[in-house]
Enzyme design. Structure first.
Site, mmCIF file in Angstrom:
data_model
loop_
_atom_site.group_PDB
_atom_site.id
_atom_site.type_symbol
_atom_site.label_atom_id
_atom_site.label_comp_id
_atom_site.label_asym_id
_atom_site.label_seq_id
_atom_site.Cartn_x
_atom_site.Cartn_y
_atom_site.Cartn_z
ATOM 1 N N SER A 92 38.504 51.087 50.985
ATOM 2 C CA SER A 92 39.774 50.421 51.298
ATOM 3 C C SER A 92 40.935 51.176 50.673
ATOM 4 O O SER A 92 42.049 51.146 51.167
ATOM 5 C CB SER A 92 39.766 48.996 50.750
ATOM 6 N N HIS A 104 31.993 48.439 55.255
ATOM 7 C CA HIS A 104 31.761 46.994 55.126
ATOM 8 C C HIS A 104 30.952 46.478 56.322
ATOM 9 O O HIS A 104 30.038 45.667 56.175
ATOM 10 C CB HIS A 104 33.091 46.231 55.105
ATOM 11 N N LYS A 140 27.858 52.834 47.615
ATOM 12 C CA LYS A 140 29.137 53.441 47.240
ATOM 13 C C LYS A 140 29.552 52.982 45.830
ATOM 14 O O LYS A 140 30.061 53.756 45.041
ATOM 15 C CB LYS A 140 30.177 53.027 48.289
ATOM 16 N N MET A 187 36.332 42.497 49.345
ATOM 17 C CA MET A 187 37.733 42.207 49.034
ATOM 18 C C MET A 187 38.625 42.464 50.252
ATOM 19 O O MET A 187 39.845 42.565 50.124
ATOM 20 C CB MET A 187 38.209 43.056 47.850
HETATM 21 P P1 AMP Z 1 34.919 46.051 48.353
HETATM 22 O O1 AMP Z 1 35.634 45.351 49.464
HETATM 23 O O2 AMP Z 1 35.455 47.408 48.050
HETATM 24 O O3 AMP Z 1 34.760 45.173 47.140
HETATM 25 O O4 AMP Z 1 33.442 46.331 48.874
HETATM 26 C C1 AMP Z 1 32.640 45.286 49.367
HETATM 27 C C2 AMP Z 1 31.230 45.794 49.586
HETATM 28 O O5 AMP Z 1 31.266 46.872 50.529
HETATM 29 C C3 AMP Z 1 30.597 46.358 48.302
HETATM 30 O O6 AMP Z 1 29.224 45.978 48.272
HETATM 31 C C4 AMP Z 1 30.765 47.840 48.484
HETATM 32 O O7 AMP Z 1 29.818 48.603 47.786
HETATM 33 C C5 AMP Z 1 30.584 47.982 49.987
HETATM 34 N N1 AMP Z 1 31.181 49.242 50.460
HETATM 35 C C6 AMP Z 1 32.416 49.720 50.190
HETATM 36 N N2 AMP Z 1 32.590 50.940 50.731
HETATM 37 C C7 AMP Z 1 31.419 51.245 51.350
HETATM 38 C C8 AMP Z 1 30.955 52.378 52.097
HETATM 39 N N3 AMP Z 1 31.717 53.439 52.295
HETATM 40 N N4 AMP Z 1 29.698 52.346 52.584
HETATM 41 C C9 AMP Z 1 28.889 51.263 52.370
HETATM 42 N N5 AMP Z 1 29.274 50.160 51.692
HETATM 43 C C10 AMP Z 1 30.513 50.149 51.179
#
Ligand code: AMP
Length: 287
Positions: A189, A40, A152, A33
């Site tokens: 984020s 990420h 996460k 997102m």
């Molecule tokens: P999001 O943008 O929050 O929807 O996350 C996108 C992807 O990044 C998802 O697969 C999350 O699990 C992964 N992600 C978010 N935070 C972390 C983190 N601290 N370490 C590893 N992967 C992450």
């Protein structure tokens, strides 16, 4: 190295991905997102290890936010995000609009039952339906060979893995470790919403999880309920923190465990002000 490409429509995306496929590339996919951080980017690094062409999507999906959640104020620093993607060696960034993803008359959903009943599924009704629907659409649009997700969001990763299995998608779903700040706070984020005060106490979430792990190694208690209570007390002691849930579950089925047996997932969600943070650890009790 070829310049990073961007696509805002499904048609552009398809043209660029099929071009890469024709040249024999294995396609890796990282759905996000935006409001990117090193967590990420670690997924991109993992994808690049195993794939020839990495597609990265940035889409703040309205369908996975509840009516009182942060959809409208979710950070959208697109230029910074694109720079991070370029530096990480992403090949193609897909940035669709809400209208492109959900045209008038859109009326199909994808839902995984069972796995979505507890943890975040319980406190965010409809959330996972939004996640699986958008990820299914993205999988259909990108048609990757492998998708890279973060531990996460443990429940989300399991739910997407189950969806891919149940719907026979020819996509390998790879779950990658959680990246943390130096003080242990899981990168997110949403961390940028935190005030200085909130940021200074946020690492206590991971600290609590680590203390539980130490106690398990010492076999301090008989039942999971007692470990859960210890952790709950530690989290409730975080200044101005409001615990949403603390659960000790089987790491595959997400079923609540009475004993610390097998591969155990300890998952927590806690609100600091308006910001909801989640974190988890996995303990292999037979190791
Ligand atoms: P999001 O943008 O929050 O929807 O996350 C996108 C992807 O990044 C998802 O697969 C999350 O699990 C992964 N992600 C978010 N935070 C972390 C983190 N601290 N370490 C590893 N992967 C992450």
């Amino acid at each position: 190295m070829a310049e990073m490409q961007t696509a805002t429509t499904i048609e552009q995306l398809r043209t660029l991905v099929s071009c890469a496929k024709k040249s024999g590339s294995k396609i890796g996919f990282v759905p996000t997102m935006g409001a990117l951080h090193e967590g990420h980017i670690s997924l991109v690094h993992e994808a690049k290890k195993h794939c020839d062409f990495v597609v990265f999507s940035i889409f703040v999906n309205p369908m996975q936010f509840g009516p009182n959640e942060d959809f409208h104020r979710y950070p959208r620093p697109l230029q910074d995000d694109l720079k991070l993607c370029t530096d990480a060696g992403v090949n193609l960034v897909f940035i669709p609009s809400v209208e492109e993803m959900y045209p008038t008359g859109f009326s199909t959903v994808v839902e995984v039952n069972g796995l979505t009943n507890n943890l975040c599924g319980k406190s965010r009704p409809g959330h996972f339906k939004g996640v699986t629907t958008v990820v299914m659409k993205l999988f259909g649009q990108v048609q990757p060979d492998a998708a890279y997700l973060g531990q996460k969001d443990a429940q989300q990763a399991l739910v997407i893995k189950r969806m891919a299995r149940d719907l026979d998608l020819p996509i390998e779903v790879v779950i990658c470790p959680t990246l943390r700040e130096a003080d242990g706070l899981a990168m997110s984020s949403r961390n940028r919403y935190l005030s200085n005060e909130q940021r200074s106490v946020a690492p206590l979430i991971y600290k609590g999880l680590c203390l539980l792990k130490e106690d398990v190694a010492l076999r301090k208690h008989e039942s999971s309920a007692q470990y859960r209570l210890d952790l709950l007390k530690r989290l409730e002691a975080i200044p101005n923190g409001v615990v949403d849930y603390v659960e000790i579950v089987n790491a595959d089925s997400l079923e609540v465990l009475e004993k610390m047996n097998g591969i155990v997932l300890i998952a927590v969600a806690l609100k600091l002000g308006n910001t909801r943070l989640i974190d988890n650890i996995i303990i292999n009790t037979s190791a």
